[in-house]
Scaffold this motif. Structure first.
Motif, PDB file in Angstrom:
ATOM      1  N   THR A 191      -5.157  -2.573   4.408  1.00 54.15           N
ATOM      2  CA  THR A 191      -4.487  -1.418   4.858  1.00 54.15           C
ATOM      3  C   THR A 191      -2.756  -1.823   5.179  1.00 54.15           C
ATOM      4  N   LYS A 192      -2.886  -2.975   5.995  1.00 58.13           N
ATOM      5  CA  LYS A 192      -1.542  -3.545   6.507  1.00 58.13           C
ATOM      6  C   LYS A 192      -0.708  -3.856   5.191  1.00 58.13           C
ATOM      7  N   THR A 193      -1.196  -4.476   3.988  1.00 61.76           N
ATOM      8  CA  THR A 193      -0.668  -4.634   2.905  1.00 61.76           C
ATOM      9  C   THR A 193      -0.033  -3.323   2.319  1.00 61.76           C
ATOM     10  N   ARG A 194      -0.772  -2.393   2.351  1.00 60.43           N
ATOM     11  CA  ARG A 194      -0.369  -0.962   1.755  1.00 60.43           C
ATOM     12  C   ARG A 194       0.568  -0.460   2.619  1.00 60.43           C
ATOM     13  N   LEU A 195       0.552  -0.556   3.825  1.00 56.67           N
ATOM     14  CA  LEU A 195       1.671   0.053   4.993  1.00 56.67           C
ATOM     15  C   LEU A 195       3.090  -0.885   4.620  1.00 56.67           C
ATOM     16  N   GLU A 196       2.760  -2.033   4.341  1.00 53.75           N
ATOM     17  CA  GLU A 196       3.961  -2.861   4.039  1.00 53.75           C
ATOM     18  C   GLU A 196       4.925  -2.632   2.830  1.00 53.75           C
ATOM     19  N   ASP A 197       3.867  -2.358   1.959  1.00 55.67           N
ATOM     20  CA  ASP A 197       4.373  -2.051   0.266  1.00 55.67           C
ATOM     21  C   ASP A 197       5.230  -0.722   0.626  1.00 55.67           C
ATOM     22  N   ARG A 198       4.821   0.062   1.676  1.00 54.60           N
ATOM     23  CA  ARG A 198       5.380   1.556   1.644  1.00 54.60           C
ATOM     24  C   ARG A 198       6.600   1.297   2.568  1.00 54.60           C
ATOM     25  N   GLY A 199       6.954   0.088   3.242  1.00 51.53           N
ATOM     26  CA  GLY A 199       8.065   0.038   3.936  1.00 51.53           C
ATOM     27  C   GLY A 199       7.887   0.547   5.365  1.00 51.53           C
ATOM     28  N   LEU A 200       6.698   0.592   5.929  1.00 51.98           N
ATOM     29  CA  LEU A 200       6.452   1.404   7.221  1.00 51.98           C
ATOM     30  C   LEU A 200       6.401   0.559   8.468  1.00 51.98           C
ATOM     31  N   ILE A 201       5.780  -0.871   7.832  1.00 49.91           N
ATOM     32  CA  ILE A 201       5.536  -2.033   8.922  1.00 49.91           C
ATOM     33  C   ILE A 201       5.775  -3.218   8.410  1.00 49.91           C
ATOM     34  N   GLU A 202       6.100  -4.254   9.051  1.00 47.81           N
ATOM     35  CA  GLU A 202       6.334  -5.612   8.735  1.00 47.81           C
ATOM     36  C   GLU A 202       5.712  -6.619  10.007  1.00 47.81           C
ATOM     37  N   THR A 203       5.840  -7.803   9.547  1.00 45.89           N
ATOM     38  CA  THR A 203       5.223  -8.617  10.370  1.00 45.89           C
ATOM     39  C   THR A 203       6.002  -9.942  10.687  1.00 45.89           C
ATOM     40  N   GLU A 204       6.014 -10.434  11.849  1.00 48.65           N
ATOM     41  CA  GLU A 204       6.684 -11.726  12.633  1.00 48.65           C
ATOM     42  C   GLU A 204       5.546 -12.636  12.595  1.00 48.65           C
ATOM     43  N   LYS A 205       5.955 -13.888  12.223  1.00 45.67           N
ATOM     44  CA  LYS A 205       5.223 -14.986  12.712  1.00 45.67           C
ATOM     45  C   LYS A 205       5.339 -15.468  13.989  1.00 45.67           C
ATOM     46  N   VAL A 206       4.050 -15.670  14.592  1.00 45.11           N
ATOM     47  CA  VAL A 206       3.923 -15.900  16.012  1.00 45.11           C
ATOM     48  C   VAL A 206       3.287 -17.550  16.031  1.00 45.11           C
ATOM     49  N   PRO A 207       4.187 -18.653  16.285  1.00 46.44           N
ATOM     50  CA  PRO A 207       3.245 -19.965  16.209  1.00 46.44           C
ATOM     51  C   PRO A 207       2.174 -20.031  17.302  1.00 46.44           C
ATOM     52  N   ILE A 208       1.430 -20.754  16.960  1.00 45.78           N
ATOM     53  CA  ILE A 208       0.140 -20.910  18.039  1.00 45.78           C
ATOM     54  C   ILE A 208      -0.033 -22.563  17.884  1.00 45.78           C
ATOM     55  N   GLU A 209      -0.860 -23.029  19.069  1.00 46.71           N
ATOM     56  CA  GLU A 209      -0.652 -24.511  19.149  1.00 46.71           C
ATOM     57  C   GLU A 209      -1.610 -25.055  18.121  1.00 46.71           C
ATOM     58  N   VAL A 210      -2.567 -24.471  17.584  1.00 42.56           N
ATOM     59  CA  VAL A 210      -3.605 -25.150  16.613  1.00 42.56           C
ATOM     60  C   VAL A 210      -3.774 -24.161  15.311  1.00 42.56           C
ATOM     61  N   GLY A 211      -3.462 -24.448  14.161  1.00 46.89           N
ATOM     62  CA  GLY A 211      -3.830 -23.485  13.132  1.00 46.89           C
ATOM     63  C   GLY A 211      -2.656 -22.814  12.521  1.00 46.89           C
ATOM     64  N   ARG A 212      -3.029 -22.002  11.787  1.00 42.24           N
ATOM     65  CA  ARG A 212      -1.617 -21.111  11.053  1.00 42.24           C
ATOM     66  C   ARG A 212      -1.068 -19.985  12.320  1.00 42.24           C
ATOM     67  N   PRO A 213       0.157 -19.775  12.054  1.00 42.37           N
ATOM     68  CA  PRO A 213       0.650 -18.784  12.880  1.00 42.37           C
ATOM     69  C   PRO A 213      -0.112 -17.566  12.791  1.00 42.37           C
ATOM     70  N   ARG A 214       0.047 -16.637  13.803  1.00 41.65           N
ATOM     71  CA  ARG A 214      -0.584 -15.415  13.942  1.00 41.65           C
ATOM     72  C   ARG A 214       0.644 -14.493  13.308  1.00 41.65           C
ATOM     73  N   LEU A 215       0.452 -13.124  13.136  1.00 45.35           N
ATOM     74  CA  LEU A 215       1.259 -12.174  12.745  1.00 45.35           C
ATOM     75  C   LEU A 215       1.228 -11.147  13.512  1.00 45.35           C
TER      76      LEU A 215
END
Length: 236
Positions: A191-215
């Motif tokens: 659903t997040k991808t669908r809302l992104e495709d519609r141009g309603l939301i977007e994400t920003e990367k948030v670094p964390i100490e271990v692992g991949r960044p959160r969105l």
């Protein structure tokens, strides 16, 4: 189906103490009615409060009936409005109660997927604060129905848009959704991808100490900035 929905809405909005309710219906009636998240979560509240029991059977051939200890009402539709034919004949009421009891014993419990609306509201406040809780309930109160997973403004889309309005992490809102039984993490991601495709939301990367960044979820600037009008904007 209309009879069941009307009865459940009346029960959910009833301010006084409700009598114990037992509903016996065909599986397709309950399934179709309870595809709507708002109604289903209100029904889940009634079940959680031990006020309501739902049973299914494939043997119903009669019209809809409302039965109490001393009265039976045959529900009929007249000019698209529900009305009832009442009878307090003791023998008739006794016979219908006996028939219902037999059918109830032979029926199967209906499993309801959505969580109680009160639990959704409470956990949103606990996890994300009063503003997220208030935003979510404001949108829920502004729409009549949320019918099914493919609807543009289902419960998952609302949760994501409200999360974006408050800059909540995608991981946190999707974990909340899965833990409460609203939907799986995969559904939140889709659903997040669908809302992104519609141009309603977007994400920003948030670094964390271990692992991949959160969105972090954010609303697209100049698009959905007014949470009060969210339902109208998304479905436009």
């Amino acid at each position: 189906m209309h009879v069941f929905e009307t009865l459940m809405l009346m029960a959910a909005e009833f301010d006084d103490e409700l009598p114990d309710l037992q509903v016996l219906a065909a599986p397709d009636v309950l399934k179709a009615s309870l595809e709507d998240f708002i109604l289903a979560s209100q029904v889940a509240d009634l079940i959680d409060q031990d006020t309501l029991e739902l049973q299914i059977t494939t043997d119903i051939t009669r019209s809809s009936l409302l039965v109490s200890d001393d009265e039976v009402v045959t529900v009929v539709t007249l000019d698209d409005e529900l009305t009832g034919l009442r009878s307090d004949d003791e023998e008739l009421v006794e016979n219908i109660w006996s028939s219902f009891s037999d059918d109830w014993e032979d029926g199967d419990t209906f499993s309801l997927r959505p969580p109680p609306l009160s639990r959704v509201q409470e956990t949103l406040g606990e996890e994300f604060g009063d503003e997220v809780q208030a935003d979510f309930m404001m949108v829920v109160d502004s729409v009549d129905t949320m019918p099914g997973e493919d609807d543009e403004l289902d419960e998952v889309a609302i949760a994501l848009l409200v999360a974006a309005n408050n800059e909540v992490l995608l991981y946190d809102i999707s974990k909340w959704g899965e833990d409460t039984g609203v939907a799986s993490k995969a559904t939140f991601s889709q659903t997040k991808t669908r809302l992104e495709d519609r141009g309603l939301i977007e994400t920003e990367k948030v670094p964390i100490e271990v692992g991949r960044p959160r969105l972090r979820l954010v609303l697209v600037p100049d698009n959905l900035e007014d949470i009060d009008m969210l339902a109208d904007q998304v479905t436009a």
